[in-house]
Every structure is written in C-alpha cells, then in structure tokens.
Write a protein that holds these residues in place. Structure first.
Motif, PDB file in Angstrom:
ATOM      1  N   VAL A 168      -1.813 -42.966  14.320  1.00 42.49           N
ATOM      2  CA  VAL A 168      -2.146 -43.572  15.615  1.00 42.49           C
ATOM      3  C   VAL A 168      -1.369 -42.874  16.738  1.00 42.49           C
ATOM      4  CG1 VAL A 168      -1.887 -45.683  17.007  1.00 42.49           C
ATOM      5  CG2 VAL A 168      -2.767 -45.821  14.671  1.00 42.49           C
ATOM      6  N   THR A 169      -0.096 -42.592  16.491  1.00 36.39           N
ATOM      7  CA  THR A 169       0.729 -41.986  17.552  1.00 36.39           C
ATOM      8  C   THR A 169       0.215 -40.594  17.921  1.00 36.39           C
ATOM      9  OG1 THR A 169       2.243 -41.314  15.799  1.00 36.39           O
ATOM     10  CG2 THR A 169       2.872 -43.232  17.101  1.00 36.39           C
ATOM     11  N   ARG A 170      -0.238 -39.833  16.930  1.00 32.57           N
ATOM     12  CA  ARG A 170      -0.718 -38.487  17.249  1.00 32.57           C
ATOM     13  C   ARG A 170      -1.997 -38.575  18.098  1.00 32.57           C
ATOM     14  NH1 ARG A 170      -2.578 -33.569  13.211  1.00 32.57           N
ATOM     15  NH2 ARG A 170      -3.117 -32.137  14.891  1.00 32.57           N
ATOM     16  N   THR A 171      -2.901 -39.466  17.708  1.00 40.14           N
ATOM     17  CA  THR A 171      -4.137 -39.632  18.483  1.00 40.14           C
ATOM     18  C   THR A 171      -3.809 -40.053  19.911  1.00 40.14           C
ATOM     19  OG1 THR A 171      -5.265 -40.334  16.465  1.00 40.14           O
ATOM     20  CG2 THR A 171      -6.357 -40.865  18.544  1.00 40.14           C
ATOM     21  N   ALA A 172      -2.925 -41.041  20.023  1.00 36.89           N
ATOM     22  CA  ALA A 172      -2.586 -41.555  21.363  1.00 36.89           C
ATOM     23  C   ALA A 172      -1.866 -40.489  22.193  1.00 36.89           C
ATOM     24  CB  ALA A 172      -1.714 -42.803  21.233  1.00 36.89           C
ATOM     25  N   ASP A 173      -0.905 -39.801  21.579  1.00 38.66           N
ATOM     26  CA  ASP A 173      -0.126 -38.793  22.322  1.00 38.66           C
ATOM     27  C   ASP A 173      -1.004 -37.668  22.838  1.00 38.66           C
ATOM     28  OD1 ASP A 173       2.063 -40.287  21.861  1.00 38.66           O
ATOM     29  OD2 ASP A 173       2.892 -39.018  20.274  1.00 38.66           O
ATOM     30  N   GLU A 174      -1.990 -37.283  22.024  1.00 34.77           N
ATOM     31  CA  GLU A 174      -2.849 -36.160  22.427  1.00 34.77           C
ATOM     32  C   GLU A 174      -3.793 -36.534  23.568  1.00 34.77           C
ATOM     33  OE1 GLU A 174      -3.066 -33.651  18.248  1.00 34.77           O
ATOM     34  OE2 GLU A 174      -4.852 -34.675  18.987  1.00 34.77           O
ATOM     35  N   LEU A 175      -4.190 -37.800  23.604  1.00 31.79           N
ATOM     36  CA  LEU A 175      -5.254 -38.161  24.547  1.00 31.79           C
ATOM     37  C   LEU A 175      -4.782 -38.906  25.792  1.00 31.79           C
ATOM     38  CD1 LEU A 175      -8.061 -39.245  22.070  1.00 31.79           C
ATOM     39  CD2 LEU A 175      -8.030 -37.237  23.550  1.00 31.79           C
ATOM     40  N   LEU A 176      -3.733 -39.719  25.670  1.00 33.24           N
ATOM     41  CA  LEU A 176      -3.441 -40.631  26.783  1.00 33.24           C
ATOM     42  C   LEU A 176      -2.927 -39.946  28.046  1.00 33.24           C
ATOM     43  CD1 LEU A 176      -2.212 -43.866  24.979  1.00 33.24           C
ATOM     44  CD2 LEU A 176      -4.465 -43.299  25.889  1.00 33.24           C
ATOM     45  N   HIS A 177      -2.333 -38.745  27.915  1.00 34.20           N
ATOM     46  CA  HIS A 177      -1.939 -38.052  29.152  1.00 34.20           C
ATOM     47  C   HIS A 177      -3.178 -37.648  29.953  1.00 34.20           C
ATOM     48  CE1 HIS A 177      -2.523 -34.740  26.275  1.00 34.20           C
ATOM     49  NE2 HIS A 177      -2.788 -33.992  27.334  1.00 34.20           N
ATOM     50  N   LEU A 178      -4.250 -37.317  29.203  1.00 33.81           N
ATOM     51  CA  LEU A 178      -5.515 -36.996  29.874  1.00 33.81           C
ATOM     52  C   LEU A 178      -6.097 -38.253  30.528  1.00 33.81           C
ATOM     53  CD1 LEU A 178      -7.621 -34.802  30.407  1.00 33.81           C
ATOM     54  CD2 LEU A 178      -8.653 -35.325  28.199  1.00 33.81           C
ATOM     55  N   THR A 179      -5.931 -39.389  29.827  1.00 34.21           N
ATOM     56  CA  THR A 179      -6.410 -40.666  30.383  1.00 34.21           C
ATOM     57  C   THR A 179      -5.750 -40.940  31.732  1.00 34.21           C
ATOM     58  OG1 THR A 179      -6.541 -41.520  28.131  1.00 34.21           O
ATOM     59  CG2 THR A 179      -6.717 -43.134  29.903  1.00 34.21           C
ATOM     60  N   TRP A 180      -4.422 -40.753  31.784  1.00 32.11           N
ATOM     61  CA  TRP A 180      -3.693 -41.067  33.025  1.00 32.11           C
ATOM     62  C   TRP A 180      -4.076 -40.119  34.159  1.00 32.11           C
ATOM     63  CZ3 TRP A 180      -1.930 -45.506  34.075  1.00 32.11           C
ATOM     64  CH2 TRP A 180      -1.424 -46.328  33.074  1.00 32.11           C
ATOM     65  N   ALA A 181      -4.233 -38.840  33.813  1.00 28.87           N
ATOM     66  CA  ALA A 181      -4.635 -37.867  34.843  1.00 28.87           C
ATOM     67  C   ALA A 181      -6.022 -38.226  35.382  1.00 28.87           C
ATOM     68  CB  ALA A 181      -4.638 -36.455  34.268  1.00 28.87           C
ATOM     69  N   ALA A 182      -6.936 -38.564  34.463  1.00 25.78           N
ATOM     70  CA  ALA A 182      -8.298 -38.922  34.883  1.00 25.78           C
ATOM     71  C   ALA A 182      -8.287 -40.229  35.670  1.00 25.78           C
ATOM     72  CB  ALA A 182      -9.207 -39.047  33.657  1.00 25.78           C
ATOM     73  N   PHE A 183      -7.429 -41.153  35.280  1.00 24.84           N
ATOM     74  CA  PHE A 183      -7.356 -42.429  36.004  1.00 24.84           C
ATOM     75  C   PHE A 183      -6.883 -42.189  37.442  1.00 24.84           C
ATOM     76  CE2 PHE A 183      -5.426 -46.387  37.420  1.00 24.84           C
ATOM     77  CZ  PHE A 183      -6.429 -47.291  37.124  1.00 24.84           C
ATOM     78  N   ALA A 184      -5.905 -41.291  37.587  1.00 19.81           N
ATOM     79  CA  ALA A 184      -5.429 -40.966  38.941  1.00 19.81           C
ATOM     80  C   ALA A 184      -6.580 -40.376  39.772  1.00 19.81           C
ATOM     81  CB  ALA A 184      -4.268 -39.983  38.868  1.00 19.81           C
ATOM     82  N   GLY A 185      -7.344 -39.476  39.147  1.00 19.40           N
ATOM     83  CA  GLY A 185      -8.491 -38.876  39.847  1.00 19.40           C
ATOM     84  C   GLY A 185      -9.529 -39.925  40.212  1.00 19.40           C
ATOM     85  N   ALA A 186      -9.789 -40.857  39.283  1.00 14.22           N
ATOM     86  CA  ALA A 186     -10.777 -41.914  39.540  1.00 14.22           C
ATOM     87  C   ALA A 186     -10.290 -42.828  40.666  1.00 14.22           C
ATOM     88  CB  ALA A 186     -11.034 -42.727  38.275  1.00 14.22           C
TER      89      ALA A 186
END
Lengths: 168, 181
Positions: free
Chosen positions: B62-80
């Motif tokens: 779970v940690t590997r999946t989350a670590d790989e993706l959630l930084h992209l989530t935050w960047a995209a959230f900032a853009g949104a």
C-alpha cells in the motif's frame, strides 16, 4: 520508422490538432440555433437583473419594461417577468463592450432577439445593444412610451449598426 | 436575498475575473487545464483507493502505491484549485448562488476530511498491514467513501454547467419604478 518515433509523431500531431481547434472560430459556434425562431425578431427594452458571463454564451437576464416605460411587465402575482437574451461567449461579447461591468443590475437597455420556439421568455441576440443613460439621480433614464434606448439622447451602443426591424 | 456578499462582488470584479471574461482564449485553456487536473486527481486517488479495497495491484505494498501516486495527486489538486478559482472569479455571483456548486464544494471538504482521518488515524499503523490481503476494514471504508465522494464531486461539477444559466431570481435592491419624479 521506430515504434517510439511513430508514437512521438502521433502525439505531436494530436497536440497540434488540439491547439489548432482551441484557437479556431469553432469556439464561437457552440451549438445550433434550433431552439430559436430565427425568422422572428422582437425588440425588447428592459431592466438588467443579472448577467451570466459564461464561456460559451453570455446571458443577460432582464425585466422587460411595460409600454409606458414607467415600470416593468409583471405576472399575475405582481412579480417582474424575467427574460434572458443569449449571445456569443463572454470573451466575444466583451469585444462589443458587453460585460458584467457595463450591464450591472438596474441598467436599462434595448436589444433585438430571436425568441425561443417554445415560447419560453428568452431569445438570441440580433444586432447591437443600446444602453439608456444614467440621470443625475443615479438612475437610468428610460425611453419615452413605446420607444427604445436607441432613441434616448446620451445612449451608449454596444456593437455595430442599428436595432433590427421587428417582424409582425 | 440574491445579492451576493461584498467579497464575492470583489472577486468577480477583480483583474483575474476581468481577464477571464475578456480574453478569447482564457476560458477554453483554463477549462482544459481544469479538466486535465481533475482527471489526474480522480485517477490517482482511484488507484490508491482500489488498492486499499484489495481490488488492484495486490502484489504491491500500500505504501509503495500511495508514495508513487499521491505527490501527483497533490500537484494536480493544486492545478485544479488554481484553474477552478480562475473560473470562479469570472462568474462569482452565479457560482455563489448555484446549488450544485455549493454541494460540490461540500463534497470536496468531506473528501478532504475523510482523507485526513485516514492519514492521521488508520495510515499511522500501515506497517502492520502494508502487504496484508485484504487491508483492514477502516482502510476499506475510507477508500469506499473516497470513491463515492470524488464521483460526487465529478457529477456535481458537470451539473454546474447545466444549471447555472437558469437562475432568474431578482436582486432585492433593484428599483423598477421609473414613474416617480
């Protein structure tokens, strides 16, 4: 051509197409005019209640004035009847000076519209808009009975030409 | 009724609002950016949520999946958030009174709260269940709620476009009497 080069070329072509479409006049042709009866034209003079400056279509909501120009048309409960005039997107309308800044609530203006076939109180803009001037008391000066803002001294035109001729 | 608070008026008449309304290319490009960012937010969150539900990528921690993706989530959230704020500034009064917009904002807040509870309570003990199959109930519940709330955000986002043009309410402060001297 290698797979990678082919993929890059495809992505490049798709990106160029998207950029081209985004900058094209298609942006201004958002939907058809089937809802409006383009063979009919009405001239309406009314008081602005709200402007919805949408990307695709700017709408001005207004209460049409009665023929003696002393008040607005009202329904059986005494509430103002509200119409909407729709036009091109907010950026295109801004080229004619039409925006939420220039058509604030309380503004009196005249416009030609093609009404909806359904009979709903809205229509698509035809021709320029004319805004009645504001008097010393800060309130708009309405036209004389039966007239429109284009006949009022000190009016402002938004767009080229004159108000269209209404159909019978 | 129907007269927005002064800060909404100030936002609508800000330089950002004027720029969005008067620039022919601003709306379509900001719109495209908003959609792209929202897709990335939802897509990356969905992958993590499906992993927490034990339905996807079960061979990865779970940690590997989350670590790989959630930084992209935050960047995209900032853009949104930035593109959404620009949209809001162009038509603030209309959005302020739009019911679908209000519920969308509420759904985003609830999704954030759900994420915070998961992050600061359930995820703190992730070392114990990082590779467990299935993940604990609390993680599955958070993931299910997350998917539900983000789908709600997407649906309400689309509904805004179909509802915001039909508000014919009249502001109180308009004087329709032109007969008075």
């Amino acid at each position: 051509m290698s797979k990678n080069k082919l993929m890059l070329k495809t992505i490049g072509s798709a990106a160029a197409l998207i950029v081209g479409l985004a900058a094209s006049p298609l942006l201004h042709a958002h939907h058809s005019f089937a809802a409006y009866d383009m063979t009919k034209t009405q001239i309406l003079t009314g008081v602005v209640t709200r402007v919805n400056p949408d990307a695709n279509h700017l709408q001005i909501f207004f209460a049409p004035m009665n023929t003696d120009r002393k008040n607005v048309e009202r329904d059986k409960d005494g509430k103002p009847v509200i119409w909407a005039v729709e036009m091109a997107g907010s950026a295109a309308a801004a080229q004619d000076g039409i925006s939420v800044s220039t058509f604030q609530p309380g503004t009196v203006f005249s416009v030609g519209v093609h009404p909806q076939r359904s009979g709903d109180p809205s229509g698509f803009r035809e021709g320029p808009l004319f805004k009645c001037p504001v008097g010393a008391n800060g309130k708009a000066t309405p036209p004389k009975p039966g007239e429109h803002c284009d006949a009022v001294e000190g009016r402002t035109a938004f767009g080229q030409g004159t108000l269209p001729t209404p159909t019978k | 009724m129907r007269t927005p608070p002064s800060f909404i008026h100030a936002i609508e008449f800000s330089a950002f609002g004027e720029w969005m309304r008067s620039n022919v290319l601003a709306m379509p490009w900001v719109n495209a950016a908003h959609v792209l960012c929202v897709i990335l937010v939802f897509g990356t969150i969905l992958v993590v949520d499906l992993r927490l539900l034990g339905l996807l990528d079960r061979h990865r921690s779970v940690t590997r999946t989350a670590d790989e993706l959630l930084h992209l989530t935050w960047a995209a959230f900032a853009g949104a958030a930035i593109s959404g704020a620009l949209f809001f500034s162009a038509n603030a009064t209309t959005y302020w009174f739009n019911t679908a917009f209000r519920f969308k904002m509420l759904a985003i807040v609830l999704a954030g709260l759900n994420m915070a509870v998961f992050q600061f309570v359930t995820y703190r003990g992730v070392a114990r269940w990082d590779r467990n199959e299935p993940p604990p109930r609390a993680a599955q519940l958070a993931a299910g709620l997350s998917i539900l709330l983000w789908v709600t955000v997407l649906v309400l986002g689309r509904l805004i476009g179909f509802t915001k043009g039909f508000d014919v309410a009249v502001p109180d402060n308009i004087d329709f009497d032109f007969g008075a001297p």
